[in-house]
Scaffold this motif. Structure first.
Motif, PDB file in Angstrom:
ATOM      1  N   THR A  50       0.831  -1.200   0.000  1.00  0.00           N
ATOM      2  CA  THR A  50       0.000   0.000   0.000  1.00  0.00           C
ATOM      3  C   THR A  50       0.870   1.256   0.000  1.00  0.00           C
ATOM      4  N   GLU A  51       0.217   2.374  -0.312  1.00  0.00           N
ATOM      5  CA  GLU A  51       0.927   3.653  -0.293  1.00  0.00           C
ATOM      6  C   GLU A  51       1.374   4.010   1.118  1.00  0.00           C
ATOM      7  N   LYS A  52       0.579   3.612   2.127  1.00  0.00           N
ATOM      8  CA  LYS A  52       0.942   3.875   3.529  1.00  0.00           C
ATOM      9  C   LYS A  52       2.243   3.129   3.894  1.00  0.00           C
ATOM     10  N   GLN A  53       2.351   1.851   3.477  1.00  0.00           N
ATOM     11  CA  GLN A  53       3.577   1.097   3.729  1.00  0.00           C
ATOM     12  C   GLN A  53       4.777   1.763   3.041  1.00  0.00           C
ATOM     13  N   LEU A  54       4.554   2.241   1.826  1.00  0.00           N
ATOM     14  CA  LEU A  54       5.620   2.899   1.073  1.00  0.00           C
ATOM     15  C   LEU A  54       6.098   4.155   1.800  1.00  0.00           C
ATOM     16  N   GLN A  55       5.152   4.968   2.253  1.00  0.00           N
ATOM     17  CA  GLN A  55       5.527   6.228   2.908  1.00  0.00           C
ATOM     18  C   GLN A  55       6.209   5.995   4.259  1.00  0.00           C
ATOM     19  N   ASP A  56       5.778   4.962   4.980  1.00  0.00           N
ATOM     20  CA  ASP A  56       6.440   4.630   6.259  1.00  0.00           C
ATOM     21  C   ASP A  56       7.901   4.228   6.028  1.00  0.00           C
ATOM     22  N   LEU A  57       8.128   3.381   5.006  1.00  0.00           N
ATOM     23  CA  LEU A  57       9.500   2.974   4.704  1.00  0.00           C
ATOM     24  C   LEU A  57      10.316   4.149   4.173  1.00  0.00           C
ATOM     25  N   TRP A  58       9.666   5.081   3.485  1.00  0.00           N
ATOM     26  CA  TRP A  58      10.356   6.282   2.979  1.00  0.00           C
ATOM     27  C   TRP A  58      10.887   7.114   4.162  1.00  0.00           C
ATOM     28  N   LYS A  59      10.050   7.303   5.194  1.00  0.00           N
ATOM     29  CA  LYS A  59      10.470   8.026   6.397  1.00  0.00           C
ATOM     30  C   LYS A  59      11.604   7.280   7.117  1.00  0.00           C
ATOM     31  N   GLU A  60      11.503   5.965   7.102  1.00  0.00           N
ATOM     32  CA  GLU A  60      12.543   5.155   7.745  1.00  0.00           C
ATOM     33  C   GLU A  60      13.887   5.336   7.053  1.00  0.00           C
ATOM     34  N   TYR A  61      13.848   5.440   5.738  1.00  0.00           N
ATOM     35  CA  TYR A  61      15.087   5.631   4.998  1.00  0.00           C
ATOM     36  C   TYR A  61      15.684   7.023   5.257  1.00  0.00           C
ATOM     37  N   VAL A  62      14.830   8.017   5.469  1.00  0.00           N
ATOM     38  CA  VAL A  62      15.318   9.352   5.841  1.00  0.00           C
ATOM     39  C   VAL A  62      16.074   9.285   7.164  1.00  0.00           C
ATOM     40  N   ALA A  63      15.511   8.520   8.125  1.00  0.00           N
ATOM     41  CA  ALA A  63      16.185   8.357   9.422  1.00  0.00           C
ATOM     42  C   ALA A  63      17.532   7.644   9.268  1.00  0.00           C
ATOM     43  N   ILE A  64      17.593   6.686   8.340  1.00  0.00           N
ATOM     44  CA  ILE A  64      18.856   5.973   8.084  1.00  0.00           C
ATOM     45  C   ILE A  64      19.906   6.931   7.538  1.00  0.00           C
ATOM     46  N   LEU A  65      19.496   7.783   6.605  1.00  0.00           N
ATOM     47  CA  LEU A  65      20.433   8.768   6.050  1.00  0.00           C
ATOM     48  C   LEU A  65      20.943   9.719   7.133  1.00  0.00           C
ATOM     49  N   GLN A  66      20.062  10.146   8.037  1.00  0.00           N
ATOM     50  CA  GLN A  66      20.483  11.020   9.129  1.00  0.00           C
ATOM     51  C   GLN A  66      21.449  10.301  10.071  1.00  0.00           C
ATOM     52  N   ALA A  67      21.195   9.022  10.330  1.00  0.00           N
ATOM     53  CA  ALA A  67      22.090   8.251  11.195  1.00  0.00           C
ATOM     54  C   ALA A  67      23.473   8.096  10.584  1.00  0.00           C
ATOM     55  N   LYS A  68      23.517   7.996   9.242  1.00  0.00           N
ATOM     56  CA  LYS A  68      24.804   7.901   8.557  1.00  0.00           C
ATOM     57  C   LYS A  68      25.514   9.245   8.447  1.00  0.00           C
ATOM     58  N   GLY A  69      24.791  10.334   8.732  1.00  0.00           N
ATOM     59  CA  GLY A  69      25.385  11.653   8.621  1.00  0.00           C
ATOM     60  C   GLY A  69      25.204  12.296   7.263  1.00  0.00           C
ATOM     61  N   GLU A  70      24.405  11.660   6.382  1.00  0.00           N
ATOM     62  CA  GLU A  70      24.165  12.209   5.045  1.00  0.00           C
ATOM     63  C   GLU A  70      22.977  13.176   5.120  1.00  0.00           C
ATOM     64  N   ARG A  71      23.215  14.335   5.699  1.00  0.00           N
ATOM     65  CA  ARG A  71      22.125  15.278   5.970  1.00  0.00           C
ATOM     66  C   ARG A  71      21.554  15.895   4.693  1.00  0.00           C
ATOM     67  N   SER A  72      22.426  16.189   3.749  1.00  0.00           N
ATOM     68  CA  SER A  72      21.959  16.821   2.512  1.00  0.00           C
ATOM     69  C   SER A  72      20.972  15.925   1.784  1.00  0.00           C
ATOM     70  N   MET A  73      21.341  14.645   1.619  1.00  0.00           N
ATOM     71  CA  MET A  73      20.452  13.710   0.924  1.00  0.00           C
ATOM     72  C   MET A  73      19.192  13.472   1.738  1.00  0.00           C
ATOM     73  N   ALA A  74      19.313  13.442   3.066  1.00  0.00           N
ATOM     74  CA  ALA A  74      18.139  13.216   3.917  1.00  0.00           C
ATOM     75  C   ALA A  74      17.138  14.353   3.765  1.00  0.00           C
ATOM     76  N   SER A  75      17.623  15.599   3.646  1.00  0.00           N
ATOM     77  CA  SER A  75      16.709  16.736   3.485  1.00  0.00           C
ATOM     78  C   SER A  75      16.019  16.698   2.129  1.00  0.00           C
ATOM     79  N   ILE A  76      16.748  16.226   1.096  1.00  0.00           N
ATOM     80  CA  ILE A  76      16.141  16.137  -0.250  1.00  0.00           C
ATOM     81  C   ILE A  76      15.056  15.069  -0.266  1.00  0.00           C
ATOM     82  N   VAL A  77      15.361  13.888   0.286  1.00  0.00           N
ATOM     83  CA  VAL A  77      14.395  12.786   0.291  1.00  0.00           C
ATOM     84  C   VAL A  77      13.189  13.134   1.152  1.00  0.00           C
ATOM     85  N   GLY A  78      13.386  13.943   2.176  1.00  0.00           N
ATOM     86  CA  GLY A  78      12.287  14.275   3.078  1.00  0.00           C
ATOM     87  C   GLY A  78      11.468  15.476   2.663  1.00  0.00           C
ATOM     88  N   THR A  79      11.719  16.043   1.494  1.00  0.00           N
ATOM     89  CA  THR A  79      10.959  17.229   1.058  1.00  0.00           C
ATOM     90  C   THR A  79       9.486  16.923   0.786  1.00  0.00           C
TER      91      THR A  79
END
Length: 562
Positions: free
Chosen positions: A446-475
């Motif tokens: 579902t779209e809800k599952q997709l969006q939840d995993l999308w937010k999870e990937y933003v958190a992964i990018l922040q944990a890795k320190g990739e802030r620029s990419m995390a801000s782009i993906v989270g727009t």
């Protein structure tokens, strides 16, 4: 009820062999008596409780011991006269003393005058004492004792032979306390005695007073826990556990541990000073040449050696500098607790490897410690592990679950290290996404599952320190179209280009989590969103002019710069 005698009086030294930590002075005095080379005026100076008065009494008795054959141990039997200058500090007291000095002893060869706390004499009393001290009778010897030599006038100092008593070392004090425990049939842990010796701060009398107090509290069995509880001192175990948390970058646990320390009644200043001393001891334990500077018990020394292997020298140096800065700014700070908390958060962030270029006062973002899903924790584990180990270790990339034989053989052909092979490997990474996955799973989601995993990937990018990419993906949130096509809208072309560079790992992540290898991502730019972004001063002015046309007239009349 038997009368209790405190240990400081009961075990007061009766000869030079019993004096602790002043071997050079006692040897000098013994040789001076033996060779008949003793000055008529001596000054014993040093901190409190290190044996000045005891050595003065022992010396006074030894001077006349050969000539007096009396069984009594009273001072007068040895022609010893002790004066407390704290209460007898007037000119009349000194004049009375000089009158007594003229009279020779009836038995023995010398009359010995011990003047304790001599710095308490008044200026007039010092002047009245000068002539007698400079030219004393042949039968008179003066022994002066003081804790504050700088308060004695130079004319008195120049007439005396000065002996500087040093502070008693922690190990010497601990060994002497161990001897007393054996005499008193008291069982004591080595670490417990070491804490008492440290608390005494170089004064043997203070160590014995603390010893009596702790024995009254815990009886004939002294444990480290009982001593720390009674003396209200921070146990070294507190600093060991705190340092482990700092090395593991666990900022929430560090703050909770510091709150526990404050709840026990300790000041933040006391804690940060102790933490700096602990880091210093770890630095000392790094090298065998400096290991002897570690004044701790055997059990504690083993723990220092173990923890020193975990902490790198750069970490310890930075941590000591930050703790020292906190110490210097503590008194002037309006919010002292916050100052200490910021310091320990900065120390906990030293070994964090998420940011490639960290500022001097870098603190790990709070988002890193939010409740993460198991997938995010798995990604964060190598980062934390790499931060703990002094020498960074290579973390292997997770291998894809599915790889075709064609792709495997292609990787074998591009294993050599060359510019051509590097280019081929980049092409292969794209092939992982563009490869035909007709025979792979394509589960419905579902779209809800997709969006939840999308937010999870933003958190992964922040944990890795990739802030620029995390801000782009989270727009924006992705939209699910037909045939597992994911649409993602970006506000401008620049951000779209940046996203496309990192689209491959996002696609791979979503495919594996959703178990759908037919998923693909398309991007588009929303022009209406793009217009909302103003970057240059001219663009900002144009946007403001749309809202208020009078700004153009104002700009023209006053010839304003943008």
């Amino acid at each position: 009820m038997e009368h209790f005698v405190v240990s400081a009086r009961k075990y007061r030294p009766q000869n030079f062999e019993d004096v602790i930590g002043q071997k050079s002075i006692t040897n000098t005095l013994e040789n001076a008596i033996k060779n008949n080379h003793l000055a008529q005026a001596l000054l014993f100076t040093g901190p409190r409780g290190v044996g000045k008065t005891s050595c003065a009494r022992i010396l006074a008795k030894k001077i006349n011991q050969q000539d007096v054959e009396l069984a009594g141990d009273e001072d007068f039997a040895f022609n010893i006269f002790e004066l407390d200058a704290a209460s007898n500090n007037s000119v009349d007291d000194i004049r009375s003393l000089t009158d007594q000095v003229r009279i020779p002893p009836q038995t023995g060869k010398y009359k010995v005058y011990i003047i304790d706390e001599v710095h308490m004499l008044s200026q007039a009393a010092f002047n009245a004492f000068l002539k007698t001290l400079e030219e004393p009778p042949a039968h008179a010897i003066f022994i002066l004792a003081t804790t504050e030599k700088h308060k004695i006038i130079p004319t008195i100092l120049s007439r005396c032979q000065i002996f500087d008593f040093k502070r008693i070392g922690v190990l010497d004090a601990k060994n002497y306390l161990k001897t007393i425990c054996e005499k008193e049939n008291i069982t004591a842990e080595d670490d417990a005695l070491h804490i008492i010796a440290q608390k005494a701060d170089g004064a043997m009398r203070d160590a014995l007073s603390i010893f009596d107090r702790v024995v009254s509290f815990s009886g004939s069995n002294l444990t480290r826990e009982a001593v720390t509880e009674n003396l209200n001192v921070l146990d070294y175990e507190t600093y060991f556990s705190m340092t482990d948390l700092l090395l593991e970058n666990k900022i929430p646990d560090v703050l909770l541990a510091f709150n526990t320390v404050l709840a026990k009644g300790f000041e933040g200043h006391h804690f940060i000073n102790g933490l700096a001393s602990h880091f210093r001891d770890l630095l000392v334990a790094k090298d065998k040449a400096t290991l002897e500077l570690l004044e701790v018990g055997d059990n504690a020394k083993k723990k220092y050696l173990t923890q020193a292997t975990k902490a790198s020298i750069p970490f310890l140096m930075q941590a000591i500098n930050k703790a020292n800065d906190c110490d210097l700014n503590y008194r002037a700070s309006k919010n002292q607790r916050l100052l200490v908390e910021l310091t320990i958060m900065q120390i906990a962030s030293i070994t964090f490897d998420g940011e490639k270029k960290k500022p001097a006062n870098y603190i790990i973002p709070a988002t890193f410690f939010q409740a993460l899903s198991p997938a995010v924790k798995e990604i964060a584990k190598p980062i934390q592990k790499k931060a703990i180990v002094a020498q960074p270790q290579k973390v292997e990339e997770p291998k894809p679950k599915f790889k075709t034989p064609v792709l495997k053989s292609a990787e074998k052909r591009t294993s050599s290290l060359s510019l051509k092979s590097i280019h081929q490997k980049k092409e292969l990474k794209k092939a992982v996404v563009e490869e035909n996955f007709d025979h792979h799973p394509k589960d419905i989601f579902t779209e809800k599952q997709l969006q939840d995993l999308w937010k999870e990937y933003v958190a992964i990018l922040q944990a890795k320190g990739e802030r620029s990419m995390a801000s782009i993906v989270g727009t924006d949130a992705p939209k699910l179209l037909e045939k597992f096509l994911v649409s993602f809208t970006l506000p401008n072309k620049l951000m779209q280009d940046q996203f496309l560079k990192g689209r491959t790992p996002i696609t791979k992540f979503l495919r594996e989590k959703l178990n759908n290898y037919g998923l693909s991502i398309e991007t588009k730019v929303n022009e209406t969103i793009e217009k909302k972004f103003a970057y240059t001063p001219q663009e900002k002015f144009n946007k403001m002019k749309e809202l208020n046309p009078l700004l153009e007239k104002l700009h023209r009349i006053f010839d304003l710069d943008l």
